[in-house]
Design a protein around this motif. Structure first.
Motif, short mmCIF file in Angstrom:
data_model
loop_
_atom_site.label_atom_id
_atom_site.label_comp_id
_atom_site.label_asym_id
_atom_site.label_seq_id
_atom_site.Cartn_x
_atom_site.Cartn_y
_atom_site.Cartn_z
N GLY A 1 0.78 -1.23 0.00
CA GLY A 1 0.00 0.00 0.00
C GLY A 1 0.81 1.28 0.00
N LYS A 2 2.13 1.15 -0.06
CA LYS A 2 2.98 2.34 -0.03
C LYS A 2 3.59 2.60 -1.41
CE LYS A 2 4.30 2.07 4.87
NZ LYS A 2 3.51 0.87 5.23
N SER A 3 3.84 3.86 -1.68
CA SER A 3 4.46 4.23 -2.95
C SER A 3 5.90 3.71 -3.00
CB SER A 3 4.49 5.76 -3.09
OG SER A 3 5.45 6.16 -4.04
N PRO A 4 6.27 2.97 -4.05
CA PRO A 4 7.65 2.48 -4.15
C PRO A 4 8.68 3.61 -4.21
CG PRO A 4 6.47 2.13 -6.20
CD PRO A 4 5.45 2.54 -5.20
N VAL A 5 8.28 4.72 -4.81
CA VAL A 5 9.19 5.87 -4.89
C VAL A 5 9.41 6.45 -3.49
CG1 VAL A 5 9.54 8.17 -5.86
CG2 VAL A 5 8.46 6.39 -7.24
N GLY A 6 8.32 6.58 -2.74
CA GLY A 6 8.43 7.10 -1.38
C GLY A 6 9.26 6.20 -0.49
N LEU A 7 9.10 4.89 -0.65
CA LEU A 7 9.88 3.94 0.14
C LEU A 7 11.36 4.00 -0.21
CD1 LEU A 7 7.65 0.73 0.33
CD2 LEU A 7 8.52 2.06 2.26
N ALA A 8 11.65 4.10 -1.50
CA ALA A 8 13.05 4.19 -1.93
C ALA A 8 13.70 5.45 -1.36
CB ALA A 8 13.13 4.20 -3.45
N ALA A 9 12.97 6.56 -1.40
CA ALA A 9 13.49 7.82 -0.87
C ALA A 9 13.73 7.71 0.64
CB ALA A 9 12.50 8.95 -1.17
N ALA A 10 12.76 7.13 1.34
CA ALA A 10 12.88 6.98 2.79
C ALA A 10 14.03 6.05 3.16
CB ALA A 10 11.57 6.45 3.37
N ALA A 11 14.22 4.99 2.37
CA ALA A 11 15.29 4.03 2.64
C ALA A 11 16.66 4.70 2.49
CB ALA A 11 15.18 2.84 1.70
N LEU A 12 16.80 5.54 1.49
CA LEU A 12 18.08 6.24 1.30
C LEU A 12 18.34 7.22 2.45
CD1 LEU A 12 17.99 6.85 -2.54
CD2 LEU A 12 19.72 5.55 -1.30
N ASP B 1 26.08 7.60 8.74
CA ASP B 1 26.61 8.93 9.10
C ASP B 1 26.97 9.76 7.87
OD1 ASP B 1 26.40 8.54 11.88
OD2 ASP B 1 28.27 7.39 11.88
N GLU B 2 26.17 9.61 6.82
CA GLU B 2 26.39 10.42 5.62
C GLU B 2 25.44 11.61 5.64
OE1 GLU B 2 27.23 9.81 0.87
OE2 GLU B 2 26.64 8.12 2.11
N LYS B 3 25.96 12.77 5.35
CA LYS B 3 25.15 13.98 5.43
C LYS B 3 24.10 14.00 4.32
CE LYS B 3 25.49 19.03 5.71
NZ LYS B 3 26.39 20.20 5.63
N LEU B 4 22.84 14.05 4.72
CA LEU B 4 21.74 14.07 3.76
C LEU B 4 20.49 14.60 4.46
CD1 LEU B 4 20.81 13.18 0.86
CD2 LEU B 4 20.07 11.04 1.91
N THR B 5 19.82 15.54 3.84
CA THR B 5 18.60 16.08 4.44
C THR B 5 17.37 15.49 3.76
OG1 THR B 5 18.37 17.96 2.92
CG2 THR B 5 19.81 18.25 4.84
N GLN B 6 16.26 15.55 4.46
CA GLN B 6 15.00 15.08 3.87
C GLN B 6 14.64 15.91 2.65
OE1 GLN B 6 11.91 14.83 6.83
NE2 GLN B 6 13.17 13.60 8.23
N ASP B 7 14.95 17.19 2.70
CA ASP B 7 14.64 18.06 1.56
C ASP B 7 15.44 17.66 0.32
OD1 ASP B 7 12.80 19.54 2.95
OD2 ASP B 7 14.19 21.14 3.50
N ASP B 8 16.70 17.27 0.52
CA ASP B 8 17.53 16.82 -0.60
C ASP B 8 16.88 15.63 -1.31
OD1 ASP B 8 19.48 18.72 -0.09
OD2 ASP B 8 20.68 17.37 1.17
N VAL B 9 16.48 14.66 -0.51
CA VAL B 9 15.86 13.45 -1.06
C VAL B 9 14.52 13.78 -1.69
CG1 VAL B 9 15.19 11.07 -0.60
CG2 VAL B 9 16.98 12.13 0.76
N SER B 10 13.78 14.65 -1.04
CA SER B 10 12.46 15.04 -1.53
C SER B 10 12.53 15.62 -2.94
CB SER B 10 11.84 16.06 -0.57
OG SER B 10 10.62 16.56 -1.08
N VAL B 11 13.52 16.46 -3.17
CA VAL B 11 13.66 17.11 -4.48
C VAL B 11 14.00 16.08 -5.56
CG1 VAL B 11 15.07 18.70 -5.84
CG2 VAL B 11 14.28 19.37 -3.56
N VAL B 12 14.94 15.20 -5.27
CA VAL B 12 15.38 14.20 -6.26
C VAL B 12 14.29 13.19 -6.56
CG1 VAL B 12 16.94 12.25 -6.60
CG2 VAL B 12 17.84 14.44 -5.82
N ALA B 13 13.62 12.70 -5.51
CA ALA B 13 12.60 11.67 -5.69
C ALA B 13 11.22 12.24 -6.02
CB ALA B 13 12.50 10.82 -4.42
N ASP B 14 11.08 13.55 -5.87
CA ASP B 14 9.81 14.22 -6.13
C ASP B 14 8.69 13.66 -5.25
OD1 ASP B 14 8.22 16.13 -7.30
OD2 ASP B 14 7.68 14.90 -9.03
N VAL B 15 9.01 13.50 -3.97
CA VAL B 15 8.00 13.12 -2.98
C VAL B 15 8.10 14.12 -1.83
CG1 VAL B 15 8.05 10.66 -3.55
CG2 VAL B 15 9.57 11.53 -1.78
#
Length: 250
Positions: free
Chosen positions: A187-198, A206-220
């Protein structure tokens, strides 16, 4: 032969260089004559409405494929799907652009190199709703075999666009595997899951990454990432620690 051309590349075509065989520029009168010949040649190559339809559709598939960075085999498959739709008389009541977009989306899904609905809609000449209706229609009518979308199919591309390390990508895949084992993907979007997993994997490595960064690339949305990554980390915390044998699977 190629299915990416309406005539499968079997017909000849008069060039547009306006030079003779020796490379000399044609005179004004000769250029006018060649222009008329090219016009008739083009008309002859698309002799009926179906051929004109096919030529327009394959041009659209080529344009969208280039914009989406899809390889030639996918363009070829999309062209075959469109030809089948045309032969099965599925076009009446639907636009050429909608069926062409749907055919390309289906081909990418079949090849395991999917693009998100938003990405495809962004390069299409029709709106998202029309494209999605056309996609469901051709999948049903042509009995296309398309496996359910797998979040892992998006991981490599998103990781590359975010310049993430191989360690983080591997960890993201492991999180998705654990999520599947715990039936968290339903029931979950595969794109959203991939973004959340990353995002979750970056936290673990411990790699620097923000939710906004992932949001822009994955468009979620960041909310989607925030909701899913916590579930992934919780499932991971209940799973045995990753060992070398499990790492080697990836």
């Amino acid at each position: 032969m190629t299915n990416m051309m309406h005539d499968k590349g079997l017909s000849s075509q008069i060039g547009w260089q306006n030079r003779d065989a020796s490379g000399n520029v044609l005179s004004t009168r000769q250029r006018m004559t060649m222009h008329r010949l090219r016009t008739w040649d083009e008309r002859f190559r698309t002799r009926n409405s179906k051929e004109r339809n096919l030529k327009q559709a394959l041009g659209e598939i080529d344009r969208m494929s280039s914009s989406l960075g899809l390889p030639e085999p996918i363009r070829e498959t999309a062209s075959v799907i469109y030809r089948r739709a045309l032969a099965s008389d599925l076009l009446p009541g639907r636009s050429i652009e909608a069926i062409a977009t749907a055919a390309l989306h289906a081909a990418a899904r079949q090849a395991g190199i999917p693009r998100t609905v938003d990405e495809v809609a962004a390069v299409s000449r029709v709106d998202e709703m029309e494209f999605k209706r056309a996609y469901r229609y051709i999948v049903r009518e042509l009995h296309l075999e398309i496996a359910p979308p797998d979040p892992e199919q998006y991981v490599s591309r998103f990781a590359s666009e975010l310049s993430l390390s191989e360690e983080t990508e591997i960890r993201a895949r492991e999180l998705l595997r654990i999520a599947e084992e715990n039936e968290l993907q339903s029931g979950k979007s595969p794109v959203g899951l991939a973004a959340a997993a990353l995002y979750a994997a970056a936290l673990l490595t411990d790699e620097k990454l923000t939710q906004d960064d992932v949001s822009v690339v994955a468009d979620v949305s960041s909310v989607t990432i925030r909701n899913h990554y916590r579930e992934l980390l919780e499932a991971d915390s209940k799973s045995p620690s990753m060992d070398n044998e499990r790492l080697q699977r990836y």
